[in-house]
Design an enzyme around this catalytic site. Sequence first.
Site, PDB file in Angstrom:
ATOM      1  N   ASP A  94     -22.359   4.997  -5.413  1.00 54.88           N
ATOM      2  CA  ASP A  94     -21.931   5.819  -3.994  1.00 54.88           C
ATOM      3  C   ASP A  94     -23.059   6.929  -3.932  1.00 54.88           C
ATOM      4  O   ASP A  94     -22.625   7.810  -2.877  1.00 54.88           O
ATOM      5  CB  ASP A  94     -20.654   6.274  -4.343  1.00 54.88           C
ATOM      6  N   ASP A 125     -16.516   1.163 -14.570  1.00 60.37           N
ATOM      7  CA  ASP A 125     -16.872   0.703 -13.125  1.00 60.37           C
ATOM      8  C   ASP A 125     -18.619   1.073 -13.235  1.00 60.37           C
ATOM      9  O   ASP A 125     -18.951   1.922 -13.325  1.00 60.37           O
ATOM     10  CB  ASP A 125     -16.402   1.835 -12.115  1.00 60.37           C
TER      11      ASP A 125
END
Length: 238
Positions: free
Chosen positions: A29, A139
Amino acid sequence: MHAFTALLAAAFPLLTYSQTAGVTTRYWDCCKGSCSWPGKAAVSQPVNTCDINNNVLSNFNTASACTGGTAYMCANQSPWAVNDNLSYGFAAVKLAGQTEADWCCSCYQLTFTSGPVAGKQMIVQATNTGADLGNNHFDIAIPGGGVGIYNACTSQCREVLREVSLIKTDGAPPNGWGAQYGGISSRSQCDSFPAALKAGCYWRFDWFQGVDNPNVTFQKVPCPSQLTALTGCTRNYS
């Protein structure tokens, strides 16, 4: 010898590890990670962040680009292959019964147990916390892996690509590269990435064989110096 062994165990309790089952996903991100803020854990310093041009920032209180600030995830916090069976990288983490004080800047050896990478291993350093993750969840930070909830890639790459005139578009689209969750779907899509992110993007389709969220067993391990050299963050065990 028995007394000496007992003394070692008492002196280094954090170096005794066990295997636990876990799951993985992927993301990228471009945001400042949670472990990049001061006061998260007993560490040498928070995880390094970078400016829009991937220069390491000295002010650990610089706001995240995901909330209007100028601190981004550093591009070198991407995965790479050490050999055919081992890779190094970074991850957002959430572990059952633990908090950021336990996992920030800690390292974990993941042994993949499903898909074409079953049997391969990866050592990741926890650089972020996944607010939307389940327990025992890693993640993995992979360029092009999907922005998830937050997205600073569009602002970062738009400006960087415009400055260096690499391509004629504005860089990452509004929801990042590919799907918001999961990201891109083919190796060729990595070709248009900024140069600093290409190797990490290709890694997913080469060493990682394009596998989709394999299961793992994991254990806490001492951090390799190759990882801490990039983040600047080590745990204070003494």
